[in-house]
Design an enzyme around this catalytic site. Structure first.
Site, PDB file in Angstrom:
ATOM      1  N   LYS A 102       3.379  12.347  37.690  1.00  0.00           N
ATOM      2  CA  LYS A 102       4.491  11.507  37.087  1.00  0.00           C
ATOM      3  C   LYS A 102       5.905  12.242  37.024  1.00  0.00           C
ATOM      4  O   LYS A 102       6.896  11.650  37.027  1.00  0.00           O
ATOM      5  CB  LYS A 102       3.958  11.301  35.613  1.00  0.00           C
ATOM      6  CG  LYS A 102       2.784  10.380  35.479  1.00  0.00           C
ATOM      7  CD  LYS A 102       2.290  10.049  33.863  1.00  0.00           C
ATOM      8  CE  LYS A 102       1.047   9.426  33.864  1.00  0.00           C
ATOM      9  NZ  LYS A 102       0.676   9.048  32.308  1.00  0.00           N
ATOM     10  N   ASP A 114       3.919   3.733  29.776  1.00  0.00           N
ATOM     11  CA  ASP A 114       2.949   4.238  29.011  1.00  0.00           C
ATOM     12  C   ASP A 114       3.087   4.035  27.341  1.00  0.00           C
ATOM     13  O   ASP A 114       2.060   3.736  26.562  1.00  0.00           O
ATOM     14  CB  ASP A 114       2.802   5.823  29.046  1.00  0.00           C
ATOM     15  CG  ASP A 114       2.117   6.165  30.286  1.00  0.00           C
ATOM     16  OD1 ASP A 114       1.197   5.374  30.830  1.00  0.00           O
ATOM     17  OD2 ASP A 114       2.296   7.145  31.072  1.00  0.00           O
ATOM     18  N   ASN A 164       2.764  20.650  16.944  1.00  0.00           N
ATOM     19  CA  ASN A 164       2.019  21.145  18.383  1.00  0.00           C
ATOM     20  C   ASN A 164       1.799  22.498  18.042  1.00  0.00           C
ATOM     21  O   ASN A 164       2.310  23.243  17.514  1.00  0.00           O
ATOM     22  CB  ASN A 164       3.190  20.971  19.468  1.00  0.00           C
ATOM     23  CG  ASN A 164       2.812  21.124  20.932  1.00  0.00           C
ATOM     24  OD1 ASN A 164       1.503  20.785  21.029  1.00  0.00           O
ATOM     25  ND2 ASN A 164       3.142  21.912  21.483  1.00  0.00           N
ATOM     26  N   THR A 190       2.183  24.990  20.285  1.00  0.00           N
ATOM     27  CA  THR A 190       3.402  25.791  20.653  1.00  0.00           C
ATOM     28  C   THR A 190       4.302  25.015  19.926  1.00  0.00           C
ATOM     29  O   THR A 190       4.977  23.992  20.277  1.00  0.00           O
ATOM     30  CB  THR A 190       3.567  25.768  22.118  1.00  0.00           C
ATOM     31  OG1 THR A 190       2.230  26.156  22.618  1.00  0.00           O
ATOM     32  CG2 THR A 190       4.655  26.889  22.699  1.00  0.00           C
TER      33      THR A 190
HETATM   34  P1  ATR Z   1       0.027  15.515  28.906  1.00  0.00           P
HETATM   35  O1  ATR Z   1       0.948  15.225  29.803  1.00  0.00           O
HETATM   36  O2  ATR Z   1      -1.113  14.936  28.782  1.00  0.00           O
HETATM   37  O3  ATR Z   1       0.674  15.350  27.384  1.00  0.00           O
HETATM   38  P2  ATR Z   1       0.500  18.312  28.804  1.00  0.00           P
HETATM   39  O4  ATR Z   1       2.288  18.117  28.973  1.00  0.00           O
HETATM   40  O5  ATR Z   1      -0.342  19.562  29.530  1.00  0.00           O
HETATM   41  O6  ATR Z   1      -0.445  16.935  29.117  1.00  0.00           O
HETATM   42  O7  ATR Z   1       0.514  18.398  27.253  1.00  0.00           O
HETATM   43  C1  ATR Z   1      -0.879  19.088  26.608  1.00  0.00           C
HETATM   44  C2  ATR Z   1      -0.699  18.841  25.110  1.00  0.00           C
HETATM   45  O8  ATR Z   1      -1.829  19.151  24.623  1.00  0.00           O
HETATM   46  C3  ATR Z   1       0.124  20.171  24.689  1.00  0.00           C
HETATM   47  O9  ATR Z   1       1.043  19.660  23.450  1.00  0.00           O
HETATM   48  C4  ATR Z   1      -0.691  21.123  24.186  1.00  0.00           C
HETATM   49  O10 ATR Z   1      -0.122  22.036  23.213  1.00  0.00           O
HETATM   50  P3  ATR Z   1       0.828  23.352  23.970  1.00  0.00           P
HETATM   51  O11 ATR Z   1       2.220  22.797  23.985  1.00  0.00           O
HETATM   52  O12 ATR Z   1       0.630  24.305  22.702  1.00  0.00           O
HETATM   53  O13 ATR Z   1      -0.107  23.827  25.178  1.00  0.00           O
HETATM   54  C5  ATR Z   1      -1.749  20.193  23.455  1.00  0.00           C
HETATM   55  N1  ATR Z   1      -3.206  20.993  23.530  1.00  0.00           N
HETATM   56  C6  ATR Z   1      -3.982  21.157  24.614  1.00  0.00           C
HETATM   57  N2  ATR Z   1      -5.118  21.744  24.296  1.00  0.00           N
HETATM   58  C7  ATR Z   1      -4.861  21.893  22.939  1.00  0.00           C
HETATM   59  C8  ATR Z   1      -5.876  22.245  21.793  1.00  0.00           C
HETATM   60  N3  ATR Z   1      -7.157  23.021  22.225  1.00  0.00           N
HETATM   61  N4  ATR Z   1      -5.456  22.381  20.586  1.00  0.00           N
HETATM   62  C9  ATR Z   1      -4.218  21.917  20.323  1.00  0.00           C
HETATM   63  N5  ATR Z   1      -3.396  21.362  21.285  1.00  0.00           N
HETATM   64  C10 ATR Z   1      -3.858  21.282  22.319  1.00  0.00           C
END
Ligand code: ATR
Length: 273
Positions: free
Chosen positions: A65, A102, A150, A152
């Site tokens: 994307k 989306d 989030n 992070t």
């Molecule tokens: P997408 O395009 O589906 O949003 P992404 O850009 O990889 O995928 O983002 C994934 C999101 O899920 C992020 O906000 C990630 O948090 P981080 O920014 O800290 O990486 C969050 N995420 C993934 N696994 C997680 C978990 N086990 N607990 C909390 N947040 C999680």
């Protein structure tokens, strides 16, 4: 016959061909809709070849994307805001228009479930691509507050700053969150690993609406968890999938398909009902 497809990797299990084939039948549009799974570094070439060979439009899914965003000739305002493209249309003038349906799909699905967004307090979990795509359409519904949390935290802060001009959006850490919220939207990919975002159970109450952008044949980990803690209204991302597809179909064909029956058939196909 007009050709459409979805680019993704992996994409074999995509439900988009099923959905768009039903839309085409319902609206009596002659088109075919397929799948393409180019190697990750061959997407740009595959996209060019598809349109050179007469393709009319495509959907783009993970992980392409953001790349699609850089490859189109022009962007819709909502794609520009989302920083990602999930729908491309070849216009009559030969221009590749990048759009993002989306967030509109999410809002349409929430509304179809009777969720009130105006004046509501919304908690958005996650700050990745899915959260970014949802922010402008959610803020356009005039919630009283939209809080991003989030893992992070700096990423949530960046997103909140970027969308601040559109409405009352702030970033808080998971520990800072204070209820009550009317709606929690899980945009994290945690459910994919069967994990949970670190949300305090005390934030869940009987009148809260819970939305997980993920879906599966059974409840996602987040939905099961929310139900255990008393949430009565839970929704998964299957409806969003159908609604974003309906929006893409409308962009391509200028005719809006109905979604209710298609969602029912999709659930039957997945063995959910
Ligand atoms: P997408 O395009 O589906 O949003 P992404 O850009 O990889 O995928 O983002 C994934 C999101 O899920 C992020 O906000 C990630 O948090 P981080 O920014 O800290 O990486 C969050 N995420 C993934 N696994 C997680 C978990 N086990 N607990 C909390 N947040 C999680």
């Amino acid at each position: 016959m007009d050709r459409y497809l979805v680019f993704g990797h992996p994409v074999r299990h995509s439900k988009s061909p099923f959905i768009h084939t039903l839309f085409a039948r319902q609206t009596q549009q002659e088109l075919e809709y397929g799948l393409a799974e180019p190697a990750v570094d061959e997407f740009a070439q595959a996209l060019r070849t598809f349109f050179d060979q007469g393709g009319k439009g495509c959907n783009v899914t993970v992980p392409f994307k953001e790349q699609a965003f850089t490859l189109v000739d022009c962007l819709s305002p909502r794609a520009k805001r989302a920083g990602a493209v999930n729908t491309i249309k070849l216009t009559d003038d030969g221009v590749l228009l990048g759009d993002n349906t989306d967030g509109a799909g999410l809002v349409a699905d929430l509304k179809s479930h009777g969720v009130t967004l105006a004046d509501s307090r919304i908690l958005l979990l996650g700050a990745g691509g899915a959260a970014r795509g949802a922010l402008a359409p959610l803020l356009a519904e005039l919630p009283s507050e939209l809080v991003i949390a989030n893992r992070t935290h700096t990423k949530a802060q960046q997103l909140a700053a970027e969308f601040h001009d559109l409405g009352p959006v702030t970033a808080q850490t998971y520990e800072q969150l204070a209820g009550p919220f009317d709606l929690v939207i899980n945009s994290t990919s945690a459910s994919l690993q069967g994990e949970l975002p670190p949300l305090a159970p005390a934030l869940i109450h009987t009148d809260i609406a819970i939305y997980d952008m993920m879906y599966g044949a059974s409840d996602t980990a987040f939905i099961s968890w929310a139900k255990q803690h008393g949430a009565r209204q839970t929704m998964d991302g299957l409806g969003m999938l159908v609604e974003q597809a309906a929006e893409a179909f409308t962009v391509w064909r200028g005719i809006r398909p109905g979604t209710k029956q298609v969602l029912r058939e999709l659930k039957r196909n997945l063995g959910v009902i």
